[in-house]
Design a protein around this motif. Structure first.
Motif, short mmCIF file in Angstrom:
data_model
loop_
_atom_site.label_atom_id
_atom_site.label_comp_id
_atom_site.label_asym_id
_atom_site.label_seq_id
_atom_site.Cartn_x
_atom_site.Cartn_y
_atom_site.Cartn_z
N UNK A 26 4.08 10.06 -7.44
CA UNK A 26 5.07 10.29 -8.48
C UNK A 26 4.38 10.43 -9.84
N UNK A 27 3.44 9.53 -10.11
CA UNK A 27 2.76 9.56 -11.41
C UNK A 27 1.88 10.80 -11.57
N UNK A 28 1.44 11.39 -10.48
CA UNK A 28 0.68 12.65 -10.57
C UNK A 28 1.51 13.75 -11.22
N UNK A 29 2.81 13.71 -11.00
CA UNK A 29 3.68 14.74 -11.57
C UNK A 29 4.49 14.24 -12.77
N UNK A 30 4.48 12.94 -13.01
CA UNK A 30 5.21 12.35 -14.13
C UNK A 30 4.31 11.34 -14.85
N UNK A 31 3.19 11.79 -15.40
CA UNK A 31 2.19 10.87 -15.96
C UNK A 31 2.68 10.08 -17.18
N UNK A 32 3.75 10.51 -17.80
CA UNK A 32 4.25 9.83 -19.00
C UNK A 32 5.40 8.86 -18.72
N UNK A 33 5.68 8.62 -17.45
CA UNK A 33 6.75 7.70 -17.09
C UNK A 33 6.19 6.27 -17.14
N UNK A 50 0.83 -1.21 0.00
CA UNK A 50 0.00 0.00 0.00
C UNK A 50 0.86 1.26 0.00
N UNK A 51 1.96 1.23 0.76
CA UNK A 51 2.88 2.36 0.79
C UNK A 51 3.49 2.59 -0.59
N UNK A 52 3.92 1.53 -1.25
CA UNK A 52 4.49 1.64 -2.60
C UNK A 52 3.46 2.23 -3.55
N UNK A 53 2.21 1.79 -3.44
CA UNK A 53 1.15 2.31 -4.31
C UNK A 53 0.92 3.80 -4.08
N UNK A 54 0.93 4.22 -2.83
CA UNK A 54 0.76 5.65 -2.53
C UNK A 54 1.90 6.47 -3.12
N UNK A 55 3.12 5.97 -2.95
CA UNK A 55 4.28 6.71 -3.45
C UNK A 55 4.33 6.75 -4.98
#
Length: 86
Positions: A25-32, A16-21
């Protein structure tokens, strides 16, 4: 409390922690694409682990399916576990 239950719950919390992190990250790097693949693999694992936990020990959340009688209130609560067992 049984060791298997404690360790399974601990693993679910770690995932769950990994999913939150990764979501942050994906909120600011959606194309990664690599990060998205990582997030999706952990999301799949999380779903599997929660299903396994609930099948063995009952619902984790009050909006999960429950067998009769209502099982969400059954002990132990997550803060009552001794996580040093894992």
């Amino acid at each position: 409390m049984n060791r298997e239950q404690v360790c399974l719950l601990k693993e679910i919390m770690e995932i769950s922690f990994v999913l939150d992190e990764t979501a942050l990250y994906l909120d600011t790097h959606p194309n990664d694409e690599k990060a998205l693949r990582l997030h999706n693999s952990y999301a799949q694992r999380y779903s599997e682990m929660v299903s396994l936990y609930e099948a063995k020990y009952g619902p984790m959340k009050n909006h999960s399916m429950s067998q009769y009688p209502w099982a969400y209130i059954n002990d132990p609560w997550p803060w009552e576990f001794d996580y040093s067992l894992c």
